[in-house]
Design an enzyme around this catalytic site. Structure first.
Site, mmCIF file in Angstrom:
data_model
loop_
_atom_site.group_PDB
_atom_site.id
_atom_site.type_symbol
_atom_site.label_atom_id
_atom_site.label_comp_id
_atom_site.label_asym_id
_atom_site.label_seq_id
_atom_site.Cartn_x
_atom_site.Cartn_y
_atom_site.Cartn_z
ATOM 1 N N ASN A 16 0.828 -1.140 -0.436
ATOM 2 C CA ASN A 16 0.350 -0.032 -0.288
ATOM 3 C C ASN A 16 0.976 1.098 -0.428
ATOM 4 O O ASN A 16 1.416 1.300 0.716
ATOM 5 C CB ASN A 16 -0.784 0.227 1.382
ATOM 6 C CG ASN A 16 -1.964 1.331 1.343
ATOM 7 O OD1 ASN A 16 -1.951 1.965 0.457
ATOM 8 N ND2 ASN A 16 -2.937 0.880 2.020
ATOM 9 N N ARG A 57 -2.973 -1.982 -3.810
ATOM 10 C CA ARG A 57 -3.711 -1.054 -3.592
ATOM 11 C C ARG A 57 -3.629 -0.113 -4.292
ATOM 12 O O ARG A 57 -2.887 0.605 -4.300
ATOM 13 C CB ARG A 57 -3.770 -0.666 -1.608
ATOM 14 C CG ARG A 57 -5.293 -0.112 -1.694
ATOM 15 C CD ARG A 57 -5.156 0.663 -0.004
ATOM 16 N NE ARG A 57 -6.662 1.335 -0.336
ATOM 17 C CZ ARG A 57 -6.574 2.818 0.846
ATOM 18 N NH1 ARG A 57 -5.331 2.651 1.126
ATOM 19 N NH2 ARG A 57 -7.475 3.168 -0.155
ATOM 20 N N HIS A 115 -13.202 2.600 -0.240
ATOM 21 C CA HIS A 115 -13.345 1.444 0.803
ATOM 22 C C HIS A 115 -14.621 0.649 0.428
ATOM 23 O O HIS A 115 -14.793 -0.678 1.193
ATOM 24 C CB HIS A 115 -14.301 2.455 2.070
ATOM 25 C CG HIS A 115 -13.445 3.301 2.691
ATOM 26 N ND1 HIS A 115 -14.187 3.632 3.240
ATOM 27 C CD2 HIS A 115 -12.351 3.054 3.516
ATOM 28 C CE1 HIS A 115 -13.729 4.532 4.139
ATOM 29 N NE2 HIS A 115 -11.980 4.338 3.818
ATOM 30 N N ARG A 117 -12.948 15.046 7.688
ATOM 31 C CA ARG A 117 -13.403 15.508 6.189
ATOM 32 C C ARG A 117 -15.000 15.725 6.521
ATOM 33 O O ARG A 117 -15.492 15.161 7.592
ATOM 34 C CB ARG A 117 -13.355 14.013 5.148
ATOM 35 C CG ARG A 117 -12.030 14.434 4.448
ATOM 36 C CD ARG A 117 -11.725 13.318 3.477
ATOM 37 N NE ARG A 117 -11.106 12.168 4.372
ATOM 38 C CZ ARG A 117 -11.105 10.809 3.926
ATOM 39 N NH1 ARG A 117 -11.609 10.534 3.409
ATOM 40 N NH2 ARG A 117 -9.948 9.683 4.688
ATOM 41 N N GLU A 156 -8.284 -5.241 5.078
ATOM 42 C CA GLU A 156 -7.903 -4.973 3.198
ATOM 43 C C GLU A 156 -6.781 -5.809 3.529
ATOM 44 O O GLU A 156 -7.110 -5.838 1.677
ATOM 45 C CB GLU A 156 -7.663 -3.857 3.667
ATOM 46 C CG GLU A 156 -9.123 -2.817 3.859
ATOM 47 C CD GLU A 156 -8.943 -0.791 3.743
ATOM 48 O OE1 GLU A 156 -8.764 -1.160 5.000
ATOM 49 O OE2 GLU A 156 -9.379 -0.202 3.122
#
Ligand code: AMP
Length: 412
Positions: A23, A107, A196, A257, A400
């Site tokens: 990642n 990823r 996601h 956010r 993940e």
């Protein structure tokens, strides 16, 4: 006879494969090595501050042996050299040759409209990811850099890409289309993509296995609540709506956010003298739980603040829960019925109080949280609804990297 031979041969070839999951961020590289098909995590490591003078690498192997080294790492290529050294280290590593790694699963944040599943990487895939960089300018370029460096470092491994967006490519047009002039979609591909996806797909599979249900006749709502937050409705194993949009800024209130807001706020702030780039920075980095509370983006600090009587912390918590609740209600409305509600991510897995707040007064749509089960579940996979709840509420820790490793293993 020939069939049993094939099965035997395939089985032989598919056991004990080592998959490296990568990642890559702009200044960081996270990596994990898995033994497949068991999904056993052998090595976990991170390099941070790539490009700075004080870069460092940290690694832990499965018996708990850890090492940390500070060294200047100028770019991603240099970072992969450190990864190789660490993995092969006689004392702190586990492998004797990098050729033991069969596949590398990357990823990738944005796969645009092209990728609805993980793929083996070739030149076309790299070009496609480059083309999507406009849609994810902060994420796709470092992802590509990571892929190119990893392909040079591990030339004998198969490289695969798993996209954050691909699970949501099943959204129907009416769910992904913004009510803007249609030519903006045609010209610039402005639409809801969702993110996601790897996490929503992972927890969906775990939830179905745990409840012993077939995906074909099960509807789920999965809430990924971490520093970034998104919620997805899933019918027959397919994502049918999700809260993040063209970018990961839309939807729920997050750590920093804003999530949903009136788009006219942007024009209003421009009139007040703000520059667009500052507004975008505010919406991504200074809003959400941090913006409302003024204390932190971390729910633990905000819960502490609220307990000590900080009013803004209390508003941040209430607003966060209220937004999730509204989305659960609207996603229940677009399904015939919801069977399973999943909580995952740092907040979803750990915050007993937040799950309680979100589920409060949702009994009319079949959601009954059991307060004792909710407290006792810890951060493990388990049921937190009452026996008579029409909707089974689950906590499912996400992983993940394991999902990426499984995709990479399947493709390899
Ligand atoms: P993630 O991005 O999934 O790693 O989630 C990180 C967020 O989870 C943190 O910013 C915290 O807000 C939240 N979190 C982690 N542990 C707890 C906890 N025990 N209680 C409340 N929030 C937590």
């Amino acid at each position: 006879r020939s069939r049993s031979y094939v099965i035997y041969f395939t089985h032989e070839n598919m056991t004990n494969k080592k998959i490296l999951v990568i990642n890559c961020g702009s200044s960081s590289l996270k990596y994990q090595l898995f033994l497949m098909p068991e999904g056993l995590n052998l090595i976990k490591g991170i390099i941070e501050k790539i490009g700075a003078k004080d870069s460092f690498i940290k690694q832990e192997i499965k018996d708990g042996k850890k090492f940390e080294k500070k060294t200047e790492i100028k770019d991603h290529k240099a970072a992969f050299k450190q990864v190789v050294q660490a993995i092969l280290d006689k004392e702190y590593g586990l492998l004797s040759s990098i050729d033991e790694i069969n596949a590398v699963g990357h990823r990738v944040v944005h796969g645009g409209e092209k990728y609805s599943a993980s793929v083996v990487i070739d030149k076309t895939v790299i070009n496609d990811i480059e083309e999507c960089s406009d849609l994810a300018p902060l994420h796709n370029p470092p992802n590509i850099e990571g892929i190119k460096s990893a392909m040079e470092t591990f030339p004998n491994a198969i490289h695969t890409a798993t996209f954050d967006t691909s699970f949501h490519q099943t959204l129907p047009e009416y769910a992904y289309m913004y009510a803007l002039p249609y030519e903006l979609y045609e010209k610039f591909k402005i639409r809801r993509y969702g993110f996601h996806g790897t996490s929503h797909r992972y927890v969906m599979s775990k939830a179905l296995d745990f409840c012993k249900r077939a995906k074909e006749n099960t509807n789920l709502i999965t809430c990924h609540l971490g520093n970034g937050c998104s919620i997805t409705s899933i019918a027959a194993g397919r994502s049918i709506d999700t809260s993040m949009g063209l970018t990961p800024l839309e939807g729920l209130i997050m750590g920093t956010r804003s999530g949903d807001l009136d788009p006219a706020i942007i024009g209003y702030l421009v009139d007040k003298g703000y520059e667009i780039k500052d507004i975008i920075n505010i919406l991504n980095k200074k809003s959400g739980m941090l913006g409302i509370s003024g204390v932190s983006n971390d729910l633990r600090d905000i819960e502490k603040g609220a307990k000590e009587g900080n009013k803004r912390c209390q508003i941040a918590i209430d607003a966060f829960a209220y937004r999730v609740k509204k989305y659960i209600g609207s996603y229940c409305a677009v399904m015939v019925k919801c069977d399973i509600l999943v909580f995952t991510g740092g907040i979803g897995e750990n915050s007993v109080v937040m799950r309680e707040r979100i589920c409060k007064n949702l009994q009319s749509i079949g959601i009954h949280l059991d307060p004792d089960r909710n407290k006792l579940v810890g951060n493990h996979l388990g049921v937190v609804s009452t026996d008579f709840s029409r909707v089974t509420i689950l906590v499912v820790p996400t992983n993940e990297e394991e999902r990426i490793a499984r995709d990479s293993y399947d493709l390899a």
